[in-house]
Design an enzyme around this catalytic site. Structure first.
Site, PDB file in Angstrom:
ATOM      1  N   GLU A  26       8.540  15.363 -10.554  1.00 51.60           N
ATOM      2  CA  GLU A  26       7.140  15.770 -10.669  1.00 51.60           C
ATOM      3  C   GLU A  26       6.984  16.849 -11.728  1.00 51.60           C
ATOM      4  O   GLU A  26       7.956  17.473 -12.132  1.00 51.60           O
ATOM      5  CB  GLU A  26       6.637  16.301  -9.311  1.00 51.60           C
ATOM      6  CG  GLU A  26       6.753  15.311  -8.161  1.00 51.60           C
ATOM      7  CD  GLU A  26       5.779  14.129  -8.276  1.00 51.60           C
ATOM      8  OE1 GLU A  26       4.876  14.150  -9.131  1.00 51.60           O
ATOM      9  OE2 GLU A  26       5.956  13.151  -7.508  1.00 51.60           O
ATOM     10  N   GLY A  53       3.528   9.335  -1.029  1.00 45.02           N
ATOM     11  CA  GLY A  53       3.647   8.027  -0.388  1.00 45.02           C
ATOM     12  C   GLY A  53       4.566   8.008   0.822  1.00 45.02           C
ATOM     13  O   GLY A  53       4.558   8.911   1.666  1.00 45.02           O
ATOM     14  N   TYR A  54       5.370   6.943   0.892  1.00 43.23           N
ATOM     15  CA  TYR A  54       6.226   6.728   2.059  1.00 43.23           C
ATOM     16  C   TYR A  54       7.331   7.784   2.190  1.00 43.23           C
ATOM     17  O   TYR A  54       7.729   8.135   3.297  1.00 43.23           O
ATOM     18  CB  TYR A  54       6.830   5.323   2.015  1.00 43.23           C
ATOM     19  CG  TYR A  54       5.906   4.288   2.604  1.00 43.23           C
ATOM     20  CD1 TYR A  54       5.397   4.449   3.890  1.00 43.23           C
ATOM     21  CD2 TYR A  54       5.524   3.154   1.895  1.00 43.23           C
ATOM     22  CE1 TYR A  54       4.545   3.509   4.441  1.00 43.23           C
ATOM     23  CE2 TYR A  54       4.671   2.213   2.446  1.00 43.23           C
ATOM     24  CZ  TYR A  54       4.187   2.404   3.724  1.00 43.23           C
ATOM     25  OH  TYR A  54       3.342   1.484   4.290  1.00 43.23           O
ATOM     26  N   TYR A 100       4.454 -10.462  -6.675  1.00 40.52           N
ATOM     27  CA  TYR A 100       5.271  -9.466  -5.975  1.00 40.52           C
ATOM     28  C   TYR A 100       6.562 -10.078  -5.418  1.00 40.52           C
ATOM     29  O   TYR A 100       7.614  -9.976  -6.028  1.00 40.52           O
ATOM     30  CB  TYR A 100       4.456  -8.740  -4.874  1.00 40.52           C
ATOM     31  CG  TYR A 100       5.133  -7.451  -4.506  1.00 40.52           C
ATOM     32  CD1 TYR A 100       4.739  -6.234  -5.054  1.00 40.52           C
ATOM     33  CD2 TYR A 100       6.250  -7.447  -3.667  1.00 40.52           C
ATOM     34  CE1 TYR A 100       5.413  -5.058  -4.767  1.00 40.52           C
ATOM     35  CE2 TYR A 100       6.937  -6.278  -3.376  1.00 40.52           C
ATOM     36  CZ  TYR A 100       6.512  -5.086  -3.920  1.00 40.52           C
ATOM     37  OH  TYR A 100       7.194  -3.929  -3.642  1.00 40.52           O
ATOM     38  N   TYR A 152       8.667  -4.499   0.503  1.00 45.26           N
ATOM     39  CA  TYR A 152       7.338  -5.041   0.779  1.00 45.26           C
ATOM     40  C   TYR A 152       7.371  -6.561   0.641  1.00 45.26           C
ATOM     41  O   TYR A 152       8.086  -7.092  -0.196  1.00 45.26           O
ATOM     42  CB  TYR A 152       6.313  -4.431  -0.199  1.00 45.26           C
ATOM     43  CG  TYR A 152       4.925  -4.936   0.043  1.00 45.26           C
ATOM     44  CD1 TYR A 152       4.286  -4.664   1.237  1.00 45.26           C
ATOM     45  CD2 TYR A 152       4.272  -5.714  -0.905  1.00 45.26           C
ATOM     46  CE1 TYR A 152       3.015  -5.155   1.497  1.00 45.26           C
ATOM     47  CE2 TYR A 152       2.999  -6.206  -0.666  1.00 45.26           C
ATOM     48  CZ  TYR A 152       2.375  -5.925   0.547  1.00 45.26           C
ATOM     49  OH  TYR A 152       1.130  -6.417   0.799  1.00 45.26           O
ATOM     50  N   THR A 202      -0.896   3.960  -2.725  1.00 41.48           N
ATOM     51  CA  THR A 202      -0.087   5.063  -3.263  1.00 41.48           C
ATOM     52  C   THR A 202      -0.175   4.957  -4.784  1.00 41.48           C
ATOM     53  O   THR A 202      -0.730   3.989  -5.321  1.00 41.48           O
ATOM     54  CB  THR A 202       1.408   4.951  -2.859  1.00 41.48           C
ATOM     55  OG1 THR A 202       1.951   3.774  -3.475  1.00 41.48           O
ATOM     56  CG2 THR A 202       1.596   4.884  -1.361  1.00 41.48           C
ATOM     57  N   LYS A 217      13.932  -6.285  -5.003  1.00 40.55           N
ATOM     58  CA  LYS A 217      13.990  -6.008  -3.563  1.00 40.55           C
ATOM     59  C   LYS A 217      15.087  -6.841  -2.880  1.00 40.55           C
ATOM     60  O   LYS A 217      15.679  -6.399  -1.901  1.00 40.55           O
ATOM     61  CB  LYS A 217      12.628  -6.258  -2.911  1.00 40.55           C
ATOM     62  CG  LYS A 217      11.539  -5.253  -3.351  1.00 40.55           C
ATOM     63  CD  LYS A 217      11.875  -3.822  -2.973  1.00 40.55           C
ATOM     64  CE  LYS A 217      10.734  -2.852  -3.267  1.00 40.55           C
ATOM     65  NZ  LYS A 217      11.106  -1.448  -3.056  1.00 40.55           N
ATOM     66  N   ALA A 243      10.623  12.036  -2.365  1.00 36.44           N
ATOM     67  CA  ALA A 243      10.044  12.719  -1.191  1.00 36.44           C
ATOM     68  C   ALA A 243       8.654  13.294  -1.406  1.00 36.44           C
ATOM     69  O   ALA A 243       8.106  13.886  -0.486  1.00 36.44           O
ATOM     70  CB  ALA A 243      10.979  13.865  -0.795  1.00 36.44           C
TER      71      ALA A 243
END
Ligand code: NAD
Length: 407
Positions: free
Chosen positions: A90, A67-68, A250, A240, A290, A259, A64
């Site tokens: 963090e 970024g997104y 990617y 993504y 980001t 993903k 949270a």
């Protein structure tokens, strides 16, 4: 294991002038007041767009702080009036050193939310661990009762598996054969070729263990078992796809395999939640700058080209614009969101427009060190990159001495 709740820090360090110290794809300093301004600007954007009727009132965001995930939390709180719990990993300010930007962002978010009477709790620790999941469940029980939305937005370099204890490291590599492509040396402003060797089977599996869907499933299973997942709850994880020029690294690379595993997890979670009217989605988001994306070779050059094209067409979005649109026009529009052939939400529609992708292809072949400034929005890229760390925000006095532990 670090596990702490952020509150307004009681510790004080001597005030200092904080300047950006960029090392490759990371800035090792960050500015508390700049990060606060960054969060406030996103809150102001969301408020300008207006409330989203029917959006969830009790929201858990995993990943949270930047970024997104941060943008999702801001939309939930400031367009939906939701109480939020944010989980992230963090570092606070220590011995006069600055905290990580996500620390400042989260402290600033908490402050702003509480000023508006919104419930907001931060949990700083390893989201992959059993302890942080248990702590989060306790917080939900105490503060929110249950949650109606779980956003899964982790981007992590490693994961210690909570059952086996094995440490998995993720890698960004092609599969099957090496990949040679243009990339941007952001320090020297040089376009050069990079060759990335293919991943081993172990690296492919390790990347899926970190960035795949298993941990998302574990979160949902444990929230459900503890009775803190409301009937009809929604959960969403981000993915993504992007342009063909990046696919070997990617979409078709190690992260792409991870993903696909997230999509597998979404199907399983959907089945599990469907009995109570719940939903699970993968949302494919646009490329944005980001901390996670700036570490990916090739992608920084792609984003510099893409942003120029999108800006010229007046359709450029960042995290906050993307997440507002995801909530307002997909997740909580009042009808079931349109899905692509693989069952995913697509909020990367502007990036993937055929004309945008055609232009990217053309420019990709031509871009070089000499024409970088005219063909790509490199100055904007750099500006946006520095903003992630709280630098270059209008209205912030960067000559002023500031206590790195002020938030
Ligand atoms: P980011 O680096 O900005 O944020 C990652 C978040 O994960 C941070 O809050 C960080 O603290 C948290 N985190 C990392 N390791 C953690 C751990 N062990 N425990 C708890 N928290 C941890 O990343 P982002 O770019 O916003 O990516 C979020 C998601 O969006 C990812 O799934 C990514 O693939 C996806 N996505 C990103 C882009 C892009 O261009 N950046 C595009 C589409 C989709």
């Amino acid at each position: 294991m670090e596990l702490s709740m952020i509150s307004n820090s009681p510790s004080f360090s001597p005030a200092i002038v904080i300047k950006p110290l960029v090392r490759g794809f990371i800035c090792v300093t960050s500015h508390p007041l700049g990060c606060q301004k960054n969060v406030q600007d996103q809150i102001d954007y969301v408020k300008r767009q207006g409330p989203i009727a029917g959006s969830p009132q009790r929201v858990l965001v995993i990943g949270a702080s930047t970024g997104y995930g941060l943008a999702s939390r801001i939309v939930a709180a400031f367009a939906g009036g939701a109480g939020t719990i944010g989980v992230f990993f963090e570092k606070p300010s220590e011995s006069g050193k600055t905290a990580t930007p996500g620390w400042y962002n989260s402290a600033a978010f908490e402050k702003a939310a509480k000023q508006e009477g919104l419930y907001a709790v931060n949990i700083n620790g390893d989201a992959f661990s059993k302890e942080v999941k248990a702590r989060t469940i306790d917080e939900i029980k105490q503060g929110l009762g249950q949650v109606d939305l779980v956003v899964y937005s982790l981007a992590a370099p490693r994961r210690k598996h909570p059952v086996t204890g094995v440490l998995h490291n993720s890698v960004l590599k092609p599969i099957g054969q090496s990949f040679t492509a243009k990339t941007l040396d952001t320090d020297r402003e040089v376009v050069k070729e990079v060759t990335i060797e293919p991943a081993s089977q172990e690296e492919i599996a390790d990347t899926a263990a970190v960035m795949g869907g298993e941990d998302w499933e574990m979160w949902i299973d444990q929230l459900a078992e503890a009775g803190v997942l409301a009937d009809g709850a929604t959960t969403v994880a981000y993915s993504y796809i992007g342009a063909e020029v990046t696919w070997p690294l990617y979409k078709d690379g190690t992260i792409g395999v991870a993903k696909i595993d997230v999509e597998r997890a979404a199907d399983r979670i959907y089945e599990k939640l469907a009995s109570t009217g719940g939903r699970a989605f993968v949302s494919v988001n646009q490329a944005v700058i980001t901390q996670a994306s700036s570490a990916i070779p090739v992608v920084s050059l792609y984003i510099s080209l893409l942003f120029k094209i999108l800006r010229e067409k007046n359709i450029l979005e960042g995290c906050i614009e993307q997440m507002y649109r995801l909530f307002a026009s997909r997740l909580y529009s009042g009808h079931a969101p349109a899905l692509d052939e693989a069952g995913r939400i697509r909020i990367d529609d502007l990036e993937m427009q055929q004309d945008v992708q055609n232009t990217i292809k053309e420019l990709w072949n031509q871009v070089s060190t000499e024409n970088l400034k005219s063909m790509a929005d490199f100055d904007e890229y750099r500006k946006e990159f520095r903003k992630l760390f709280g630098f270059g925000l209008p209205g912030v006095d960067y000559e002023m001495e500031v206590d790195p532990a002020c938030l």
